[in-house]
Design an enzyme around this catalytic site. Structure first.
Site, PDB file in Angstrom:
ATOM      1  CB  CYS A 179      77.477   1.520 -26.549  1.00 53.80           C
ATOM      2  SG  CYS A 179      78.242   2.415 -28.081  1.00 53.80           S
ATOM      3  CB  CYS A 221      79.467   9.492 -26.490  1.00 57.64           C
ATOM      4  SG  CYS A 221      80.874   8.079 -26.642  1.00 57.64           S
TER       5      CYS A 221
HETATM    6  N1  DGL Z   1      78.386   5.922 -29.269  1.00 58.52           N
HETATM    7  C1  DGL Z   1      79.650   5.847 -28.218  1.00 58.52           C
HETATM    8  C2  DGL Z   1      79.181   5.239 -26.840  1.00 58.52           C
HETATM    9  O1  DGL Z   1      78.065   5.593 -26.342  1.00 58.52           O
HETATM   10  C3  DGL Z   1      80.842   5.105 -28.435  1.00 58.52           C
HETATM   11  C4  DGL Z   1      81.129   4.519 -29.992  1.00 58.52           C
HETATM   12  C5  DGL Z   1      82.552   4.159 -30.110  1.00 58.52           C
HETATM   13  O2  DGL Z   1      83.123   5.524 -30.804  1.00 58.52           O
HETATM   14  O3  DGL Z   1      83.350   3.511 -29.878  1.00 58.52           O
HETATM   15  O4  DGL Z   1      79.985   4.668 -26.158  1.00 58.52           O
END
Ligand code: DGL
Length: 280
Positions: A205, A91
């Site tokens: 993301c 993430c």
């Molecule tokens: N998948 C996450 C990232 O790479 C974030 C998504 C979220 O929870 O806003 O930033």
């Protein structure tokens, strides 16, 4: 709406890391599955626990303090319970905020996920790079540092696209993708000064590569996308090189704060080799 109930809590973990010790992949939702997909290609025998902090989703609209507290707290408890040999924070939001802190407190190798600005800078021909991330990610000093280090001679245009997180989650649940979210993200970057010359877009993301086909249509020909999933998988393989792997039970997913999971969720996770879903 909810039909797949969660299975019983996991059995007590082995007291030490051995060949069955898993790799723990952590995200707020389904985004980390884009990293898992690449890990499967390089390390098919690796036992994996995929943890989604679904009770905390989305991270992008939270404060730095909220995100750091959630990530450090959950990873601390998960590490204690499951004794992973390696933790991957799959993430960008969590990594750009809490990676250093989590590394300081956990005695396990931690691999983070940070915006792929370096490869994007090497790829761009026009010198203009777009970056799509969450609201929290695009304001991080970590991203400023990556920009200064690797793209100082480029124009980096950042746009927060939280609606893409929802769209990716919906897509994996088998629901229709919100086209307005996709075109809105492309148009916002194009509308910035210099945006018409963007030829490379960083998907900063882990949810966004799930929408690469849709984004590619929205940006049109001549735009390439870059993200970190393959590099992260290579880093995990490098850090575990020479280690033995023995999967003693089917891989599983953990979700936070739920007593039941939405229709289609379990089936979707099975496609990534995650046979069970448990609450955490
Ligand atoms: N998948 C996450 C990232 O790479 C974030 C998504 C979220 O929870 O806003 O930033």
């Amino acid at each position: 709406m909810t039909s797949e109930t969660l299975s019983a809590p996991p059995p007590a973990p082995a007291p030490h890391a051995g060949p069955a010790a898993p790799v723990l992949l952590f995200d707020s939702g389904v985004g980390g599955l884009t990293v898992l997909e690449e890990v499967r290609k390089l390390l098919p025998g690796a036992p994996v626990i995929y943890a989604a902090d679904t009770a905390g989703l989305p991270y992008g609209s939270k404060t730095e303090a909220q995100i750091a507290a959630r990530v450090a707290g959950l990873l601390g408890r998960m590490t204690e319970r499951f004794h992973p040999r390696l933790v991957c924070i799959a993430c960008n939001t969590a990594s750009t905020i809490a990676l250093g802190m989590v590394r300081d407190v956990l005695e396990v190798p931690i691999v983070g996920t940070v915006p792929a600005i370096k490869p994007a800078a090497a790829m761009t021909q026009t010198g203009v790079i777009g970056l799509l991330g969450t609201e929290a990610t695009i304001r991080q000093a970590y991203v400023d540092r990556l920009e200064h280090e690797f793209a100082a001679d480029k124009l980096l245009l950042r746009h927060a696209a939280p609606a893409l997180v929802d769209a990716a989650e919906a897509k994996l649940r088998g629901e229709p993708v919100d086209c307005a979210a996709i075109t809105g993200a492309a148009e916002a970057l194009r509308a910035m000064p210099g945006g018409e010359r963007i030829d490379t877009v960083v998907l900063a993301c882990t949810h966004f590569p799930l929408l690469e086909a849709e984004l590619s249509r929205a940006f049109g020909p001549g735009v390439r996308f870059v993200h970190g999933a393959q590099g992260i998988a290579r880093q995990i393989a490098r850090l575990t090189e020479g280690q033995e792997w023995a999967r003693q039970a089917p891989d599983r997913a953990l979700v936070t704060g739920r007593t039941a999971v939405p229709d289609g969720y379990g089936a979707m996770l099975k496609r990534y080799g995650l046979e069970r879903v448990e609450g955490f």
